[in-house]
Design an enzyme around this catalytic site. Structure first.
Site: not given
Length: 282
Positions: A20-21
């Site tokens: 997750p960015e």
DNA sequence: ATCGGTACCTGCACGC
DNA sequence: TGCGTGCAGGTACCGA
């Protein structure tokens, strides 16, 4: 849309979108906000103490009965503002995910029972963190401007006051917040900048180009991930994610989409770094 | 002060 | 076939 060998598709399925960015957290925040806002927390259970930066007992005691007033994102952090002024901060680490009304699994690390539903925090590697503070906590306070909101001028100024390699700087959350390994590689490719370059090596034009490329890749990822990650919150799996295709990330040896030169891999700050040696000269 | 390297953690791919 | 090894990278922390 590019086509890939099936073995590569399998690798993409395994890795892409798993970390997750900014775009993934943004999508998550958007899909969760209408479900969580205004809801009262009934009960909290931490299954893995390691992911709790605030003592599990404190979390349970202090969260019970609170109402979620607002939900926001800064960088890769998800912030839940509560009705007593405290802030519940969630970070998904590398493998964390949040699911609304999902089933418990072997990697479920925390459970939040709310009025009308249950929020699950899954995280196989346990790099994610949950904490409760009376104000946005130190890690969030130290973040640089959000990568989606930073202006070109500010972007250039902040990079130019540092001396590290451009890729490391993009990923430094104090310089700007939200960029991780995937989008750093993708933005540098689009801007045709070598990941090992330093700000002093780059022209104003190149740095502005990098800002444009980064904005574009983040916005495209949000647009592509939106529906699929939203589905993911409801159910298991993430169908539809692959609308967003990486151009260099984990494409070592595959032809550059621009010039067909094989994509190369190197290490920068111990991170796998993917680039086109022809399009991104040093 | 700034930068680079390492630890934490688990599941998967790969090779013998 | 089964097992051991390496690799992936988020942040925190340490030492130069």
């Amino acid at each position: 849309m590019e086509t890939y060998p099936s073995s590569f598709a399998a690798r993409l399925r395994l890795y892409a979108g798993e970390v997750p960015e900014l775009p993934e957290v943004e999508t998550l925040a958007r899909s969760l906000a209408p479900r969580l806002r205004g809801r009262r927390i009934l009960r909290v259970r931490i299954l893995a103490p390691r992911i709790a930066a605030t003592a599990p007992r404190q979390l349970s005691l202090r969260l019970r009965g609170r109402i979620i007033a607002a939900l926001s994102r800064k960088g890769k952090y998800l912030l839940l503002s509560l009705d007593d002024g405290s802030v519940l901060t969630l970070h998904l680490g590398m493998t964390g995910s949040l699911r609304w009304n999902g089933r418990c699994g072997p990697h479920t690390r925390a459970l939040f029972w709310l009025e009308g539903g249950r929020l699950l925090f899954d995280d196989p590697r346990q790099f994610g963190r949950i904490r409760l503070d009376s104000a946005p906590p130190a890690p969030v306070a130290q973040l640089g401007p959000d990568a989606l909101e930073i202006t070109p001028a500010e972007f250039v100024a902040r990079l130019r006051q540092r001396r590290g390699r451009i890729k490391s700087l993009l990923m430094d959350q104090r310089v700007l917040a939200g960029v991780g390994n995937i989008y750093a590689d993708e933005a540098l490719f689009r801007a045709r900048i070598h990941p090992a370059a330093r700000p002093a090596d780059l022209s104003l034009r190149q740095l502005r180009q990098l800002h444009r490329a980064l904005s574009a890749v983040l916005r495209e990822a949000i647009a592509a991930g939106g529906s699929s990650v939203s589905d993911y919150v409801d159910a298991d799996g993430r169908p539809g994610w692959f609308q967003f295709a990486h151009r260099v990330y984990r494409r070592t040896g595959l032809p550059c989409p621009r010039c067909r030169t094989p994509i190369r891999r190197m290490l920068i700050a111990q991170r796998g770094t993917h680039y086109c040696p022809r399009c991104q000269p040093l």
